[in-house]
Enzyme design. Structure first.
Site, PDB file in Angstrom:
ATOM      1  N   SER A  77       0.805  -1.224   0.000  1.00 47.62           N
ATOM      2  CA  SER A  77       0.000   0.000   0.000  1.00 47.62           C
ATOM      3  C   SER A  77       0.836   1.272   0.000  1.00 47.62           C
ATOM      4  O   SER A  77       0.320   2.344  -0.306  1.00 47.62           O
ATOM      5  CB  SER A  77      -0.947   0.007   1.206  1.00 47.62           C
ATOM      6  N   LYS A 104       0.596   4.231   6.844  1.00 44.58           N
ATOM      7  CA  LYS A 104       0.110   5.091   5.756  1.00 44.58           C
ATOM      8  C   LYS A 104       0.770   6.470   5.913  1.00 44.58           C
ATOM      9  O   LYS A 104       1.518   6.717   6.851  1.00 44.58           O
ATOM     10  CB  LYS A 104      -1.419   5.269   5.808  1.00 44.58           C
TER      11      LYS A 104
END
Length: 201
Positions: free
Chosen positions: A51, A102
């Site tokens: 990701s 993230k």
């Protein structure tokens, strides 16, 4: 011929037991200091998914500093953070003790929108953006609530992030990724370089 008298084994030097005890105490103290640092200041983490490509590669090892969330100094847009799954992900079956990673793209009070494949913050396109490619979805506009941040993966179109489950409470933050220590070919700071200029190459 007289039988030689056996030589007695050398006796323990005076204070030897005390010296050994001091050495063991010092070793134990260093172990405790290392564990304290591990629990409260910095800890190693590894990257389990794609990701954050291309900034962070699969199986990269990073160091995460944990002081910023603990002392309420907050995080700024652009920083890479590690956090526990928010309630929405826990309800979907994620382990509450797991750790996700993230990038913070907006903080409390920011007005955020994704349109035309780009991320906008407070009416302007975000620069630098770090996105791997144009986003294939729209979002908002929304205002990030107090005590929360908006986090997105750099691999935006393949990231389970705030565009799906909403802003992240700061209380879920574990820390900020600051240094990649493995592999050695990419040894160095993370979250500070220009997009794709030195990270993940």
């Amino acid at each position: 011929m007289p039988t030689p008298t056996p030589t007695p084994p050398p006796s323990t030097p005076p204070g030897g037991a005390r010296v050994l005890g001091q050495q063991l105490f010092r070793l134990l103290l260093w172990v405790l200091v290392a564990l304290l640092l591990r629990w409260t200041v910095v800890e190693p983490r590894w990257i389990p998914s794609g990701s954050m490509l291309p900034t962070l590669q699969l199986q990269d090892r990073v160091l995460v500093e944990k002081l910023s969330p603990r002392f309420g100094t907050g995080v700024k847009p652009g920083r890479i953070v590690v956090f526990h799954p928010p309630d929405a992900l826990q309800q979907a079956g994620y382990d509450p003790g797991a750790a996700l990673i993230k990038r913070v793209v907006a903080v409390a009070g920011d007005r955020v929108e994704v349109k035309g494949g780009r991320l906008w913050r407070n009416g302007s396109p975000v620069e630098p953006d770090w996105a791997r490619e144009p986003m294939a979805y729209d979002l908002g506009p929304l205002v990030v609530p107090p005590g929360q941040v908006l986090v997105l993966g750099d691999n935006r179109n393949a990231s389970l992030d705030s565009h799906l489950w909403g802003p992240l409470p700061e209380s879920d933050l574990i820390g900020t990724a600051i240094w990649r220590y493995w592999p050695l070919a990419r040894f160095g700071p993370v979250g500070f370089s220009p997009p794709h200029g030195g990270e993940g190459t």
